[in-house]
Design an enzyme around this catalytic site. Structure first.
Site, PDB file in Angstrom:
ATOM      1  N   THR A 120       0.828  -1.207   0.000  1.00 29.09           N
ATOM      2  CA  THR A 120       0.000   0.000   0.000  1.00 29.09           C
ATOM      3  C   THR A 120       0.860   1.254   0.000  1.00 29.09           C
ATOM      4  OG1 THR A 120      -1.741  -1.188   1.194  1.00 29.09           O
ATOM      5  CG2 THR A 120      -1.869   1.218   1.183  1.00 29.09           C
ATOM      6  N   ASP A 170      -2.814  -2.257  -4.875  1.00 27.22           N
ATOM      7  CA  ASP A 170      -1.935  -2.947  -3.929  1.00 27.22           C
ATOM      8  C   ASP A 170      -2.272  -4.436  -3.809  1.00 27.22           C
ATOM      9  OD1 ASP A 170      -4.337  -2.678  -2.563  1.00 27.22           O
ATOM     10  OD2 ASP A 170      -3.433  -1.882  -0.723  1.00 27.22           O
TER      11      ASP A 170
END
Length: 203
Positions: free
Chosen positions: A14, A79
């Site tokens: 992320t 992600d």
């Protein structure tokens, strides 16, 4: 350009997604994690809550990815890949539950968009545990080291297969000795590497 970032729990997926979106002015597609109502119970009783946990992730990731083709023209960084569900299911599910999961997975994922660039963030157990501690999600703090190692091995096998089949869109990043979040020099070097890979894919 559709870029997906993969790797073990806590490796920095992320964080890198956010960096790429900011640096290259791309849109982001983040997976849900803490919203999964079964996740806390899963880490306390993996066998008892594995099926519910994996099915929740699969259906919600499918919901995010199914209309992605409408957004890809503007550039997206995610992600996760939808295929991570398969990796986690093979690790966490057994027998009948795995069979049921695979049947649903095959139906839902047929025809879904595939990443133009797949970045694999690779790190060992100690690196993952340090980063898990830093982000301080309570339900992750007691993850078993062997589970993390099994996950590392699962990812490594998957990416080895991709590379062996000459997948040119894979970029492997060794993360044990770099910190692209807090070290600007490491971040700039990684951004340069990714930029070069994107250039190669666009040629």
């Amino acid at each position: 350009m559709y870029i997906c970032i993969e790797g073990g729990i806590g490796v920095g997926k992320t964080s890198l997604t956010n960096i790429l979106c900011e640096e290259f002015d791309l849109n982001k597609k983040l997976e849900i994690v803490e919203e999964n109502p079964y996740l806390k119970d899963f880490y306390e009783d993996m066998e008892g809550f594995a099926f519910q946990t994996e099915m929740f992730f699969l259906t919600h990731r499918y919901g995010q990815v199914k209309n992605l083709h409408k957004e890809i023209t503007s550039g997206i960084v995610s992600d996760y890949t939808i295929y991570k569900n398969k990796l986690f299911a093979n690790l966490n599910l057994q027998n009948g539950d795995l069979d049921k999961f695979n049947k649903v997975f095959e139906v839902l994922t047929e025809g879904l968009p595939q990443p133009d660039l797949l970045i694999f963030l690779k790190a060992d157990v100690e690196t993952l545990k340090k980063r898990i501690m830093m982000r301080d999600r309570k339900f992750e703090q007691d993850i078993d080291s062997q589970y993390l190692q099994d996950l590392i091995d699962t990812y490594q096998h998957y990416f080895n297969e991709l590379i062996n089949y000459s997948a040119s869109n894979v970029l492997v990043v060794e993360c044990d000795n770099i910190d692209f979040v807090f070290n600007d020099n490491d971040k700039q070097k990684l951004l340069s590497t990714i930029s070069q890979k994107i250039k190669e894919l666009n040629e």
